[in-house]
Motif scaffolding. Structure first.
Motif, PDB file in Angstrom:
ATOM      1  N   LEU A 170       4.715   3.743  -8.803  1.00 14.52           N
ATOM      2  CA  LEU A 170       4.141   3.851 -10.147  1.00 14.52           C
ATOM      3  C   LEU A 170       5.243   3.919 -11.195  1.00 14.52           C
ATOM      4  O   LEU A 170       5.131   3.333 -12.272  1.00 14.52           O
ATOM      5  CB  LEU A 170       3.246   5.092 -10.236  1.00 14.52           C
ATOM      6  CG  LEU A 170       2.584   5.347 -11.591  1.00 14.52           C
ATOM      7  CD1 LEU A 170       1.649   4.204 -11.951  1.00 14.52           C
ATOM      8  CD2 LEU A 170       1.837   6.673 -11.584  1.00 14.52           C
TER       9      LEU A 170
ATOM     10  N   VAL B 137       3.880   6.692  -3.643  1.00 16.15           N
ATOM     11  CA  VAL B 137       3.020   6.202  -4.724  1.00 16.15           C
ATOM     12  C   VAL B 137       3.665   6.467  -6.081  1.00 16.15           C
ATOM     13  O   VAL B 137       3.673   5.600  -6.969  1.00 16.15           O
ATOM     14  CB  VAL B 137       1.622   6.850  -4.644  1.00 16.15           C
ATOM     15  CG1 VAL B 137       0.807   6.537  -5.901  1.00 16.15           C
ATOM     16  CG2 VAL B 137       0.876   6.354  -3.418  1.00 16.15           C
ATOM     17  N   MET B 138       4.242   7.660  -6.254  1.00 18.97           N
ATOM     18  CA  MET B 138       4.895   7.991  -7.525  1.00 18.97           C
ATOM     19  C   MET B 138       6.109   7.097  -7.772  1.00 18.97           C
ATOM     20  O   MET B 138       6.378   6.699  -8.909  1.00 18.97           O
ATOM     21  CB  MET B 138       5.318   9.465  -7.528  1.00 18.97           C
ATOM     22  CG  MET B 138       4.159  10.444  -7.634  1.00 18.97           C
ATOM     23  SD  MET B 138       3.194  10.254  -9.173  1.00 18.97           S
ATOM     24  CE  MET B 138       1.736   9.415  -8.550  1.00 18.97           C
TER      25      MET B 138
ATOM     26  N   TYR C  76      -2.366  -5.801 -11.123  1.00 20.99           N
ATOM     27  CA  TYR C  76      -1.075  -5.529 -11.762  1.00 20.99           C
ATOM     28  C   TYR C  76      -0.685  -6.657 -12.714  1.00 20.99           C
ATOM     29  O   TYR C  76      -0.259  -6.418 -13.851  1.00 20.99           O
ATOM     30  CB  TYR C  76      -0.009  -5.346 -10.680  1.00 20.99           C
ATOM     31  CG  TYR C  76       1.384  -5.107 -11.203  1.00 20.99           C
ATOM     32  CD1 TYR C  76       1.654  -4.058 -12.062  1.00 20.99           C
ATOM     33  CD2 TYR C  76       2.441  -5.932 -10.828  1.00 20.99           C
ATOM     34  CE1 TYR C  76       2.927  -3.833 -12.541  1.00 20.99           C
ATOM     35  CE2 TYR C  76       3.714  -5.720 -11.304  1.00 20.99           C
ATOM     36  CZ  TYR C  76       3.955  -4.668 -12.157  1.00 20.99           C
ATOM     37  OH  TYR C  76       5.225  -4.461 -12.623  1.00 20.99           O
TER      38      TYR C  76
ATOM     39  N   LEU D 132      -2.684   1.079  -4.528  1.00 22.26           N
ATOM     40  CA  LEU D 132      -1.292   1.363  -4.174  1.00 22.26           C
ATOM     41  C   LEU D 132      -1.215   2.346  -3.008  1.00 22.26           C
ATOM     42  O   LEU D 132      -0.382   2.203  -2.104  1.00 22.26           O
ATOM     43  CB  LEU D 132      -0.567   1.936  -5.404  1.00 22.26           C
ATOM     44  CG  LEU D 132       0.947   1.777  -5.480  1.00 22.26           C
ATOM     45  CD1 LEU D 132       1.343   0.320  -5.381  1.00 22.26           C
ATOM     46  CD2 LEU D 132       1.463   2.383  -6.777  1.00 22.26           C
ATOM     47  N   SER D 133      -2.100   3.337  -3.014  1.00 25.84           N
ATOM     48  CA  SER D 133      -2.120   4.311  -1.916  1.00 25.84           C
ATOM     49  C   SER D 133      -2.495   3.650  -0.595  1.00 25.84           C
ATOM     50  O   SER D 133      -1.898   3.950   0.448  1.00 25.84           O
ATOM     51  CB  SER D 133      -3.120   5.429  -2.229  1.00 25.84           C
ATOM     52  OG  SER D 133      -2.777   6.090  -3.429  1.00 25.84           O
TER      53      SER D 133
ATOM     54  N   LEU E 255      -6.621   4.239 -12.342  1.00 21.77           N
ATOM     55  CA  LEU E 255      -6.953   4.935 -11.097  1.00 21.77           C
ATOM     56  C   LEU E 255      -7.207   3.931  -9.965  1.00 21.77           C
ATOM     57  O   LEU E 255      -6.839   4.178  -8.809  1.00 21.77           O
ATOM     58  CB  LEU E 255      -8.185   5.821 -11.304  1.00 21.77           C
ATOM     59  CG  LEU E 255      -7.977   7.037 -12.220  1.00 21.77           C
ATOM     60  CD1 LEU E 255      -9.291   7.788 -12.415  1.00 21.77           C
ATOM     61  CD2 LEU E 255      -6.913   7.974 -11.648  1.00 21.77           C
TER      62      LEU E 255
ATOM     63  N   LEU F  75      -3.829   2.881  -8.742  1.00 23.87           N
ATOM     64  CA  LEU F  75      -3.234   3.906  -7.877  1.00 23.87           C
ATOM     65  C   LEU F  75      -3.928   3.954  -6.520  1.00 23.87           C
ATOM     66  O   LEU F  75      -3.276   4.194  -5.490  1.00 23.87           O
ATOM     67  CB  LEU F  75      -3.324   5.277  -8.559  1.00 23.87           C
ATOM     68  CG  LEU F  75      -2.435   5.467  -9.797  1.00 23.87           C
ATOM     69  CD1 LEU F  75      -2.687   6.848 -10.412  1.00 23.87           C
ATOM     70  CD2 LEU F  75      -0.971   5.321  -9.440  1.00 23.87           C
TER      71      LEU F  75
ATOM     72  N   GLN G 252      -4.461  -5.168  -5.650  1.00 27.53           N
ATOM     73  CA  GLN G 252      -3.401  -4.522  -6.429  1.00 27.53           C
ATOM     74  C   GLN G 252      -2.529  -5.527  -7.165  1.00 27.53           C
ATOM     75  O   GLN G 252      -2.222  -5.354  -8.347  1.00 27.53           O
ATOM     76  CB  GLN G 252      -2.550  -3.646  -5.501  1.00 27.53           C
ATOM     77  CG  GLN G 252      -1.510  -2.807  -6.226  1.00 27.53           C
ATOM     78  CD  GLN G 252      -0.153  -3.491  -6.262  1.00 27.53           C
ATOM     79  OE1 GLN G 252       0.109  -4.414  -5.520  1.00 27.53           O
ATOM     80  NE2 GLN G 252       0.705  -3.016  -7.145  1.00 27.53           N
TER      81      GLN G 252
END
Length: 481
Positions: free
Chosen positions: A32, A28-29, A133, A56-57, A50, A53, A129
């Motif tokens: 991101l 995830v990082m 985005y 994305l998770s 949030l 994220l 997502q």
């Protein structure tokens, strides 16, 4: 359930939960970080970040699960071997197959769970997502402007510039703007040596200040005929400074972040949807190919060709058609033939890219359909590599197992992408491309399981050294003789 099975499952589940969340956090990082430049500094509410994220998770969860299973299987069996528990189990007459049997059942359950996730949650999260985005990128269109290309992010304007610089990257060089607000095409064009973009916080306008430029506008209306438009005058002027106020209120609307403009991406569809859409697209693709072939058939006038000669044959005509004409007419016929061939070649070249894109889209639908199934089984394949590997290397913890797990998964991922690229270009079938990584790694899993069951290492270094000694001894004997 026996106490032994509970202990084996516990020794596997503890590292699985830890490694799964660690791997998921890292993935995830990384995602991101790649998207940070596109969404940072745009005044977006923390709630939407949030949400981004969270989506994305959910998207990366199916990827993190196989890595977690691979790493935890190496760690669990490695810990048992390192602490001599596996030796005690063997001395009690319990084989490796009996040890990993509850783990196999658990991995099968996780594979099925991963498929359900890929088929239901993953498409929904991808839909949310990707649209979120794209909408977040449009929140401040000035930051999304790309140098060297015509930018259409700002409605009503077509902006191009050579370079964007400055601390806030709001200074432009060699600016060209086409004002399309009148919906009459490029009737108003502005060029300038320099430009500056400024936007006050909370304002619904973006100010574009241009320096040292030219202004050109055609005074015509869409209702006019072509001849009347040509008679209408045009304005041209030069300026030192020219200011344009552009309405960007639509970009500041928070509700726009939840818009879903993209819905047909192959990653946003379930297996059933992929199958049904693929069938529909294949029918349209076959119709497209048939139309193109009929068009080419008419262009080359193939219908004028006959399989059999005419029943009436003129004895005065030469079998070589061109020999029946004089030099001038031969030249005319050959020139016409060459022009027809060139036009046909040009049409084929122009149709090559649309044809290729349509075929790629079909291949992506077929690949995604099969890949969802094969990737769900990746949990089982990687387990059969990790479990025997852990019992062979006899190392637990996060050190060596982490390195080996990452290396194996990178190989798996690389083969998967390689298969996807080949199937996308129609070099191999989509079915083979989606199963390529599984077909390559599965024999290694079987081999490792067999060697671990027989109590053998990955390979015997002594046998390798002995073979090298025998090989070089042959040359020594020949030189002595």
């Amino acid at each position: 359930m026996k106490i032994f099975d509970k202990y084996i499952l516990k020794s596997f589940l503890q590292p699985l939960l830890a490694t799964f969340f660690v791997v998921l956090f890292v993935l995830v990082m990384q995602a991101l970080w790649l998207a940070f430049d596109e969404i940072a500094g745009k005044g977006i509410d923390i709630f939407f970040i949030l949400k981004f994220l969270g989506y994305l998770s959910l998207i990366l969860t199916p990827t993190a699960l196989p890595i977690g299973i691979l790493l935890s299987s190496i760690m669990a069996l490695g810990n048992l071997s390192e602490n001599y528990e596996f030796a005690a189990i063997k001395s009690a007459g319990i084989s490796l197959k009996r040890v990993i049997r509850p783990l196999i059942i658990l991995t099968l359950f996780l594979s099925a769970l991963n498929f359900v996730f890929l088929n239901n949650v993953y498409p929904w999260a991808t839909l949310k997502q990707k649209n979120l985005y794209l909408n977040m990128k449009k929140k401040k269109p000035a930051l999304a402007l790309v140098p060297g290309a015509f930018n259409t992010e700002i409605p009503g304007f077509n902006i191009k510039f050579d370079e964007k610089y400055g601390e806030e990257e709001n200074l432009l060089k060699k600016v060209q703007i086409a004002d399309l607000t009148l919906s009459q095409g490029k009737v108003k064009i502005i060029t300038a040596e320099k430009g500056k973009i400024s936007t006050e916080e909370g304002s619904k306008y973006m100010t574009l200040t241009l320096e040292n430029g030219n202004y050109y506008e055609e005074h015509s209306k869409r209702s006019m005929s072509l001849n009347d438009r040509k008679k209408m005058p045009a304005s041209a002027a030069t300026f030192d400074t020219y200011t344009i106020n552009i309405d960007i209120s639509s970009f500041n609307d928070e509700s726009d972040l939840d818009k879903e403009d993209i819905k047909q991406h192959h990653g946003m569809l379930s297996v059933n949807q992929l199958d049904s859409i693929s069938k529909v697209e294949k029918i349209a693709y076959d119709k497209y190919i048939e139309e193109r072939s009929d068009n080419l058939f008419d262009i080359v006038k193939a219908k004028n060709l006959y399989k059999h000669p005419d029943s009436l044959i003129d004895a005065n005509l030469n079998a070589d058609i061109l020999e029946n004409f004089d030099v001038d007419n031969k030249t005319i016929i050959l020139n016409d033939a060459v022009q027809n061939v060139r036009r046909a070649i040009d049409r084929v070249k122009n149709q090559k890219l649309p044809f290729k894109n349509k075929r790629k889209l079909l291949n992506l639908y077929d690949f995604e359909f099969s890949y969802r199934i094969s990737f769900a089984l990746a949990c089982l394949v990687l387990f059969f590599i990790g479990a025997p590997l852990g019992s062979i290397i006899r190392k637990g913890g996060f050190g060596l197992p982490m390195i080996m797990a990452i290396t194996i998964f990178v190989i798996y991922f690389f083969i998967s992408q390689f298969g996807k690229n080949l199937s996308e270009e129609s070099a191999i079938s989509a079915l083979l491309g989606s199963w390529l990584s599984t077909l390559i790694l599965l024999p290694f899993g079987i081999l490792l399981t067999r060697r671990a069951t027989q109590g053998m290492g990955i390979f015997n270094i002594d046998n390798v050294l002995d073979n090298f000694k025998k090989f070089f001894n042959r040359f020594n004997k020949k030189s002595i003789s």
